[in-house]
Design a protein around this motif. Structure first.
Motif, mmCIF file in Angstrom:
data_model
loop_
_atom_site.group_PDB
_atom_site.id
_atom_site.type_symbol
_atom_site.label_atom_id
_atom_site.label_comp_id
_atom_site.label_asym_id
_atom_site.label_seq_id
_atom_site.Cartn_x
_atom_site.Cartn_y
_atom_site.Cartn_z
ATOM 1 N N SER A 1 0.836 -1.199 0.000
ATOM 2 C CA SER A 1 0.000 0.000 0.000
ATOM 3 C C SER A 1 0.873 1.251 0.000
ATOM 4 O O SER A 1 2.031 1.219 0.407
ATOM 5 N N LYS A 2 0.286 2.356 -0.450
ATOM 6 C CA LYS A 2 0.993 3.633 -0.466
ATOM 7 C C LYS A 2 0.170 4.694 0.256
ATOM 8 O O LYS A 2 -1.058 4.659 0.228
ATOM 9 N N PRO A 3 0.844 5.659 0.917
ATOM 10 C CA PRO A 3 0.115 6.725 1.598
ATOM 11 C C PRO A 3 -0.306 7.808 0.606
ATOM 12 O O PRO A 3 0.530 8.350 -0.115
ATOM 13 N N CYS A 4 -1.594 8.099 0.596
ATOM 14 C CA CYS A 4 -2.137 9.051 -0.376
ATOM 15 C C CYS A 4 -3.090 10.030 0.301
ATOM 16 O O CYS A 4 -3.789 9.683 1.256
ATOM 17 N N TRP A 5 -3.133 11.239 -0.239
ATOM 18 C CA TRP A 5 -4.208 12.167 0.083
ATOM 19 C C TRP A 5 -5.347 11.861 -0.883
ATOM 20 O O TRP A 5 -5.160 11.908 -2.100
ATOM 21 N N ILE A 6 -6.501 11.492 -0.342
ATOM 22 C CA ILE A 6 -7.631 11.103 -1.192
ATOM 23 C C ILE A 6 -8.805 12.050 -0.985
ATOM 24 O O ILE A 6 -8.907 12.742 0.034
ATOM 25 N N SER A 7 -9.679 12.054 -1.958
ATOM 26 C CA SER A 7 -10.924 12.811 -1.834
ATOM 27 C C SER A 7 -11.864 12.012 -0.944
ATOM 28 O O SER A 7 -12.175 10.851 -1.225
ATOM 29 N N HIS A 8 -12.301 12.621 0.152
ATOM 30 C CA HIS A 8 -13.134 11.892 1.112
ATOM 31 C C HIS A 8 -14.062 12.868 1.824
ATOM 32 O O HIS A 8 -13.626 13.927 2.292
ATOM 33 N N ALA A 9 -15.344 12.485 1.920
ATOM 34 C CA ALA A 9 -16.347 13.306 2.595
ATOM 35 C C ALA A 9 -16.332 14.711 1.981
ATOM 36 O O ALA A 9 -16.519 14.866 0.785
ATOM 37 N N ASN A 10 -16.043 15.729 2.800
ATOM 38 C CA ASN A 10 -16.089 17.109 2.311
ATOM 39 C C ASN A 10 -14.713 17.692 2.020
ATOM 40 O O ASN A 10 -14.558 18.901 1.905
ATOM 41 N N GLY A 11 -13.711 16.858 1.910
ATOM 42 C CA GLY A 11 -12.383 17.404 1.680
ATOM 43 C C GLY A 11 -11.364 16.346 1.352
ATOM 44 O O GLY A 11 -11.669 15.352 0.686
ATOM 45 N N LYS A 12 -10.134 16.507 1.859
ATOM 46 C CA LYS A 12 -9.056 15.558 1.602
ATOM 47 C C LYS A 12 -8.672 14.863 2.902
ATOM 48 O O LYS A 12 -8.788 15.425 3.990
ATOM 49 N N HIS A 13 -8.222 13.615 2.756
ATOM 50 C CA HIS A 13 -7.947 12.781 3.927
ATOM 51 C C HIS A 13 -6.743 11.907 3.620
ATOM 52 O O HIS A 13 -6.581 11.418 2.491
ATOM 53 N N LEU B 1 -0.480 8.782 -11.085
ATOM 54 C CA LEU B 1 -0.367 9.407 -9.764
ATOM 55 C C LEU B 1 0.125 8.399 -8.729
ATOM 56 O O LEU B 1 1.038 8.668 -7.960
ATOM 57 N N TYR B 2 -0.489 7.211 -8.742
ATOM 58 C CA TYR B 2 -0.150 6.180 -7.763
ATOM 59 C C TYR B 2 1.280 5.680 -7.978
ATOM 60 O O TYR B 2 2.044 5.509 -7.026
ATOM 61 N N LYS B 3 1.638 5.457 -9.218
ATOM 62 C CA LYS B 3 2.970 4.933 -9.545
ATOM 63 C C LYS B 3 4.066 5.881 -9.079
ATOM 64 O O LYS B 3 5.149 5.452 -8.654
ATOM 65 N N ASN B 4 3.802 7.198 -9.128
ATOM 66 C CA ASN B 4 4.827 8.194 -8.811
ATOM 67 C C ASN B 4 4.887 8.571 -7.331
ATOM 68 O O ASN B 4 5.682 9.446 -6.953
ATOM 69 N N ILE B 5 4.074 7.943 -6.497
ATOM 70 C CA ILE B 5 4.120 8.238 -5.065
ATOM 71 C C ILE B 5 5.459 7.756 -4.501
ATOM 72 O O ILE B 5 5.891 6.635 -4.768
ATOM 73 N N GLU B 6 6.118 8.601 -3.731
ATOM 74 C CA GLU B 6 7.495 8.340 -3.291
ATOM 75 C C GLU B 6 7.599 7.287 -2.196
ATOM 76 O O GLU B 6 8.656 6.677 -2.019
ATOM 77 N N TYR B 7 6.527 7.081 -1.429
ATOM 78 C CA TYR B 7 6.591 6.215 -0.251
ATOM 79 C C TYR B 7 5.645 5.018 -0.373
ATOM 80 O O TYR B 7 4.668 5.054 -1.120
ATOM 81 N N TYR B 8 5.966 3.979 0.378
ATOM 82 C CA TYR B 8 5.027 2.874 0.579
ATOM 83 C C TYR B 8 5.006 2.529 2.067
ATOM 84 O O TYR B 8 5.887 2.940 2.836
ATOM 85 N N VAL B 9 3.979 1.805 2.490
ATOM 86 C CA VAL B 9 3.857 1.459 3.909
ATOM 87 C C VAL B 9 4.035 -0.052 4.081
ATOM 88 O O VAL B 9 3.388 -0.840 3.396
#
Length: 523
Positions: free
Chosen positions: A406-418, A437-445
């Protein structure tokens, strides 16, 4: 495999009396099975990524002084704390066995060479495994089992099939029946092999003296419980038992009613040779209910696989203490803010409220909706407490990439970003933009996290209220001689913790050396 999803159809009329008897034994109904089928057929709403988490935008790279302070604080507090170490295998589906089974079922040395099979299937780990087979922990047993085969065939492509058969089904090896946590992964004193389960048990045992009490919860298949008991009894020497004074070991099973059906490439329900329906473990998300029952001060969740190298165990345990200490510090800060703002004698202060909004963004990655600017100070304080009063986790994040993680992402959720941890199978792969976007994320968990599920007033959170309510998604696996699609529930640290507050701490890459593929059996 074609994983297109046609319109759902009612399949309940196709169930036999034996099928319905199996459903009753499992504590499910044919309506539940129909819902599983419909979920497999329907294109669900995927996660929408806004951007990847990175340093100073979701991920914290701690300074040496901060780490030192956290370690000192942990040393003061840990003796009075109860720890639950919750250990899961990243996937009950065993990639190692699946790779060998696929090779055994599909490779025909009369029709193609081994090299061509490897290139056609990109099974390069398989090639490495056979090249270094003498390092295999059961190599002597394998050699013994191979005596019944023609000596001249051992070093041929046909010989590789014979070896695969003995590894999967042969006497005293029989990997086909072993859960991943009972796979051997390194030699101890050059005499015996150590399993993942033993490695994690001994690792946690060394940490036991630092806490008031340590409860080790292993999530294991119910059918393998006796095997785990046998291993535990074998390693429970008088010396080990003496160290277990404040350590308990428990096993958690996937409830049989949680297992789900699978479909083939024709979207037909997969059946075994005896015509019974194949049920599959739907991933580690099913253990959320077990997590919800824990009452310890700290819950440390980790995958079973990160024990390949003995050299990293001490520094890894030190890093875990840093995560736990950060959790305690952040939980105290959250509780202080909530208590302050909910105090009936508190006088609303616009300046203090704006200060808290900036603080929770920096310390907890909490982004309040943009319309909050139109709220009164009292309304802002109420919303702050609502966002802050949630289960909390402090997770390791590694700079780099690791397939399948998995990767840490800011996602669209509810009324904003999460801030969320997103598994690749949760993406809408029809969107090229989301894939890039997902491929270029620098970190993974890597599945290393310290969790707190107690509220500021001492009550426990009901974790069912903080998870993704989607029923799951399609996950393609290899079974016997075909690719099948199984229903995967939202992962334990993915959808099942979607509404938690998340803090990410950068973890050195060298501390994550997972045991996952065939190459790890001979490394």
């Amino acid at each position: 495999m074609d994983i297109s999803t046609p319109a759902p159809q009612d399949i309940t009329s196709n169930f036999s009396e034996l099928d319905e008897a199996e459903f009753r034994l499992r504590g499910i109904t044919k309506e539940i099975v129909r819902n599983q089928y419909e979920t497999l057929m329907i294109n669900r709403k995927e996660v929408h990524i806004l951007e990847g988490a990175q340093e100073e935008n979701g991920v914290v790279k701690q300074e040496k002084a901060t780490v030192k302070k956290l370690k000192q604080q942990f040393k003061k507090e840990s003796k009075n704390l109860n720890l639950c170490h919750f250990i899961v295998s990243s996937n009950q589906y065993n990639e190692i066995v699946a790779t060998l089974e696929k090779f055994y079922a599909q490779f025909d040395p009369e029709k193609e060479s081994f090299g061509r099979y490897v290139n056609r299937n990109q099974s390069y780990q398989l090639a490495t495994f056979f090249r270094k087979i003498k390092r295999f922990p059961f190599y002597k047993t394998l050699q013994q089992n191979l005596k019944k085969h023609n000596e001249s065939a051992r070093h041929t492509d046909l010989g590789k099939l014979h070896m695969t058969h003995e590894i999967l089904y042969g006497a005293n090896i029989n990997f086909n029946t072993l859960p991943k946590m009972l796979f051997p992964f390194y030699k101890r004193l050059k005499k015996s092999s150590v399993t993942l389960f033993e490695g994690r048990f001994l690792q946690a045992l060394r940490e036991g003296s630092k806490f008031k009490h340590v409860a080790m919860q292993f999530c294991v298949p119910s059918k393998s419980q006796k095997q785990f008991n046998d291993v535990l009894n074998n390693i429970s020497t008088p010396r080990v038992i003496k160290k277990m004074k404040n350590v308990t070991v428990n096993f958690i099973h996937c409830p049989v009613q949680s297992e789900t059906i699978c479909v083939n490439n024709k979207n037909e329900i997969v059946r075994e040779k005896d015509n019974s329906i194949l049920f599959s473990t739907p991933g580690h998300g099913v253990y959320l209910s077990a997590l919800n029952e824990i009452k310890d001060d700290i819950i440390y969740i980790s995958g079973a696989e990160n024990v390949k190298s003995k050299k990293i165990q001490l520094p890894l345990n030190r890093f875990r203490r840093v995560l736990m200490s950060q959790l305690l510090s952040s939980r105290r800060l959250a509780d202080t803010i909530i208590t302050e703002l909910r105090d009936e004698n508190y006088q609303p202060n616009p300046q203090r409220t704006e200060e808290v909004i900036r603080l929770i963004k920096k310390e907890f990655n909490i982004v309040l909706p943009s319309e909050i600017q139109n709220f009164t100070t009292e309304e802002k304080n109420k919303l702050i407490c609502e966002y802050l009063d949630k289960p909390l986790r402090v997770c390791a994040a590694i700079k780099g990439s690791q397939p399948g993680e998995s990767k840490p992402c800011w996602i669209s959720h509810a009324n904003g970003k999460h801030l969320a941890l997103v598994h690749p199978e949760e993406l809408n792969h029809l969107s090229e933009e989301q894939d890039i976007l997902y491929k270029n994320i620098e970190y993974y968990v890597p599945g290393e996290m310290a969790c707190s599920i107690q509220r500021y007033n001492g009550e426990k959170y009901n974790l069912a209220e903080y998870c993704d309510n989607k029923e799951g998604f399609r996950s393609v696996r290899f079974h016997k001689d075909q690719d099948i699609a199984c229903l995967q529930r939202p992962g334990l640290w993915n959808g099942n913790m979607l509404k938690w507050n998340t803090i990410l701490i950068e973890m050195p890459q060298r501390l994550y050396q997972p045991f996952k593929g065939l190459e790890d059996l001979i490394s």
